[in-house]
Design a protein around this motif. Structure first.
Motif, PDB file in Angstrom:
ATOM      1  N   VAL A  60      50.070   1.658  58.319  1.00  0.00           N
ATOM      2  CA  VAL A  60      49.715   0.396  57.892  1.00  0.00           C
ATOM      3  C   VAL A  60      48.561  -0.298  58.571  1.00  0.00           C
ATOM      4  N   THR A  64      46.983  -5.978  58.105  1.00  0.00           N
ATOM      5  CA  THR A  64      48.056  -6.415  57.219  1.00  0.00           C
ATOM      6  C   THR A  64      49.206  -7.264  57.721  1.00  0.00           C
ATOM      7  N   ALA A  68      54.663  -7.323  55.539  1.00  0.00           N
ATOM      8  CA  ALA A  68      54.249  -6.003  54.850  1.00  0.00           C
ATOM      9  C   ALA A  68      54.721  -4.755  55.670  1.00  0.00           C
ATOM     10  N   ILE A  72      57.320  -1.640  54.968  1.00  0.00           N
ATOM     11  CA  ILE A  72      56.682  -0.347  54.685  1.00  0.00           C
ATOM     12  C   ILE A  72      57.235   0.502  55.631  1.00  0.00           C
ATOM     13  N   GLN A  95      57.249  -6.972  42.966  1.00  0.00           N
ATOM     14  CA  GLN A  95      55.905  -7.225  42.977  1.00  0.00           C
ATOM     15  C   GLN A  95      55.690  -8.469  42.197  1.00  0.00           C
ATOM     16  N   ARG A 101      50.049 -12.349  48.202  1.00  0.00           N
ATOM     17  CA  ARG A 101      49.784 -10.990  49.030  1.00  0.00           C
ATOM     18  C   ARG A 101      50.807 -10.024  48.667  1.00  0.00           C
ATOM     19  N   ALA A 102      52.006 -10.509  48.103  1.00  0.00           N
ATOM     20  CA  ALA A 102      53.368  -9.634  47.888  1.00  0.00           C
ATOM     21  C   ALA A 102      53.169  -8.731  46.908  1.00  0.00           C
ATOM     22  N   ASN A 104      50.409  -7.023  46.556  1.00  0.00           N
ATOM     23  CA  ASN A 104      49.752  -5.825  46.751  1.00  0.00           C
ATOM     24  C   ASN A 104      50.439  -4.687  47.705  1.00  0.00           C
ATOM     25  N   TYR A 105      51.933  -5.063  48.062  1.00  0.00           N
ATOM     26  CA  TYR A 105      52.617  -4.313  48.828  1.00  0.00           C
ATOM     27  C   TYR A 105      52.825  -3.045  48.102  1.00  0.00           C
TER      28      TYR A 105
END
Length: 138
Positions: A60, A64, A68, A72, A95, A101-102, A104-105
């Motif tokens: 990542v 970021t 996240a 990930i 989602q 921003r979550a 976009n995880y």
């Protein structure tokens, strides 16, 4: 595979394990129980420690947000642990569908999986907005 995403199909329900990240212990335990009751084979991830952070940092971008990176990293760490058949494993992540921003995880996770040579692993979006639907999860 469509639009850079691997679909989780109804056929996969029978023999795939779905991994759930540990984002909020009480809430995600409830999610696990709901999915188990719905006859999905799921596991709530409990792997922690430096290897989770290392996998997150490796796959990542370092700009970021840290949550996240950890989520990930936890999923990739689990896939690389040897505990799971990566060809019979899917991942699920929430989602929000809003400006958070979550939302976009899921895209960050798919990008990281490709970078880790795990781009064939289906990623399921769990949301109430109708985003990123998957035929194997109602």
């Amino acid at each position: 595979m469509t639009d850079n995403k691997v679909l989780f199909t109804k056929e996969m329900q029978k023999d795939y394990t779905i991994l759930i990240p540990m984002m909020a212990p009480i809430h995600f335990q409830l999610l696990r129980n709901v999915l188990v009751h719905s006859r999905y084979n799921v596991e709530l991830l409990e792997n922690t420690g430096p290897s989770v952070v290392e996998q997150g940092l490796k796959y990542v971008h370092n700009d970021t947000c840290y949550p996240a990176l950890l989520v990930i990293g936890q999923m990739i760490d689990a896939l690389k642990s040897g505990k799971y058949d990566v060809h019979k494993t899917a991942l699920i992540i929430t989602q929000t569908g809003g400006g958070c921003r979550a939302s976009n995880y899921i895209y960050l996770l798919r990008k990281a999986l490709k970078k880790a040579d795990l781009g064939f692993v289906p990623v399921i979006s769990l949301n109430l907005s109708g985003l990123d639907s998957q035929p194997g999860l109602n």
